[in-house]
Design a protein around this motif. Structure first.
Motif, PDB file in Angstrom:
ATOM      1  N   TYR A 132      42.007  39.301  42.710  1.00 21.44           N
ATOM      2  CA  TYR A 132      40.496  39.331  42.178  1.00 21.44           C
ATOM      3  C   TYR A 132      39.777  40.679  42.908  1.00 21.44           C
ATOM      4  N   ALA A 133      40.311  41.156  43.955  1.00 20.71           N
ATOM      5  CA  ALA A 133      39.868  42.310  44.552  1.00 20.71           C
ATOM      6  C   ALA A 133      40.053  43.630  43.399  1.00 20.71           C
ATOM      7  N   ARG A 134      41.371  43.527  42.826  1.00 20.53           N
ATOM      8  CA  ARG A 134      41.672  44.312  41.893  1.00 20.53           C
ATOM      9  C   ARG A 134      40.877  44.222  40.702  1.00 20.53           C
ATOM     10  N   ALA A 135      40.912  43.097  40.018  1.00 16.69           N
ATOM     11  CA  ALA A 135      39.999  42.909  38.758  1.00 16.69           C
ATOM     12  C   ALA A 135      38.476  43.609  39.151  1.00 16.69           C
ATOM     13  N   VAL A 136      38.054  43.153  40.318  1.00 19.32           N
ATOM     14  CA  VAL A 136      36.455  43.740  40.544  1.00 19.32           C
ATOM     15  C   VAL A 136      36.526  45.173  40.605  1.00 19.32           C
ATOM     16  N   SER A 137      37.678  45.706  41.345  1.00 20.33           N
ATOM     17  CA  SER A 137      37.456  47.278  41.363  1.00 20.33           C
ATOM     18  C   SER A 137      37.608  47.922  40.027  1.00 20.33           C
ATOM     19  N   LEU A 138      38.251  47.385  39.121  1.00 17.81           N
ATOM     20  CA  LEU A 138      38.454  47.777  37.849  1.00 17.81           C
ATOM     21  C   LEU A 138      37.361  47.542  37.013  1.00 17.81           C
TER      22      LEU A 138
END
Length: 288
Positions: A132-138
């Protein structure tokens, strides 16, 4: 260069920004990997023995995740019982990758005895999964390069050690999150499924975490001015923090804090109860 803010966004670093990834995390991870390989265990086998997924093991070994106390204590005997991991763990850095405006709050957060968070944009950083953190950052321009992305994710996941019930004393957490945030499917179905599983497990396992959902259909709402968070220090002094586009503000004025405390108390009464919130999380998970 961009750095992580509190939860999901990014921001341009101000002058004097700290460097990126923590050398201590990378070094600790390399030691774990070397000891694991010396014992002849794969990441999956090692993870099974200590009760963690192979993905968590990989994140620790690559310096992207702060190992919590249970990870260290369970890994130590499996990797030879030398005491090296126990001795190294207290020296790990948790500040790398944080936005310049967020670092002062992060220092308060690290020693707080109470932390209250209302969020209407994303799942709070302390509750995010790595995916989720990766998706939000992208999702938030400008897109980071791969190294910057790993720095942000490592910083975010490292803060989650604060949730441990083994802390002395454990921090009391209250989270209020809008239902729409959970139903947004940030990152897609698989990421959402993992996130909901993570939230259910965390709420059921961590007695120091109170989680409430603000239902989408709610005729009265005390949080219409946006996200807020409150922290109580060991000296029983309160601070607050608010964040917007490319900035954040630490609040120490007692009058402002009193106002935010009143709003948060009202939000608690308007949101679903913790029990009903957990039931909703399970229903949302079951629908995927």
């Amino acid at each position: 260069m961009a750095y992580e803010s509190t939860d999901g966004g990014t921001g341009a670093a101000a002058g004097g920004a700290e460097p990126g990834a923590s050398d201590s995390l990378r070094t600790f991870g390399a030691v774990v990997q070397a000891l694991r390989e010396h014992t002849g265990l794969s990441r999956e086998e090692f993870g099974t023995l200590i009760g963690y997924s192979k993905h968590t093991v990989a994140s620790v070994e690559q310096g992207r995740r702060m190992p919590d106390r249970d990870f260290v204590e369970r890994a130590e005997p499996v990797l030879g019982g030398t005491g090296a991991l126990r001795k190294a763990a207290p020296h790990l850095s948790r500040q790398a990758g944080l936005a310049s405006w967020f670092r002062q709050w992060a220092r308060l957060e690290a020693t707080a005895i109470s932390l209250y968070t209302y969020e209407c944009r994303v799942v709070p950083g302390l509750l995010q999964t790595e995916a989720y953190a990766r998706a939000v950052s992208l999702d938030v321009p400008p897109l980071p390069d791969p190294e910057e992305l790993e720095q942000r994710i490592a910083a975010r996941l490292a803060r989650q050690e604060l949730l441990a019930v083994t802390r002395k004393p454990p921090t009391a957490f209250s989270f209020i999150v809008e239902q729409a945030v959970l139903e947004r499917w940030t990152g897609g179905e698989a990421v959402t499924r993992e996130l909901l599983d993570h939230l259910v497990g965390l709420v059921e396992r961590n007695w120091n975490v109170e989680f409430q959902v603000m239902p989408t259909r709610r005729p009265t709402h005390a949080g219409l001015d946006g996200p807020m968070r409150l922290a109580e220090t060991p000296e029983n002094q309160w601070f607050a923090y608010s964040e917007g586009q490319q900035n954040g503000r630490l609040i120490a004025d007692p009058k402002e804090i009193s106002l935010l405390q009143q709003r948060y108390a009202k939000l608690r009464s308007q949101a679903l109860t913790p029990e009903d919130s957990l039931s909703l999380l399970k229903r949302l998970r079951g629908a995927l």
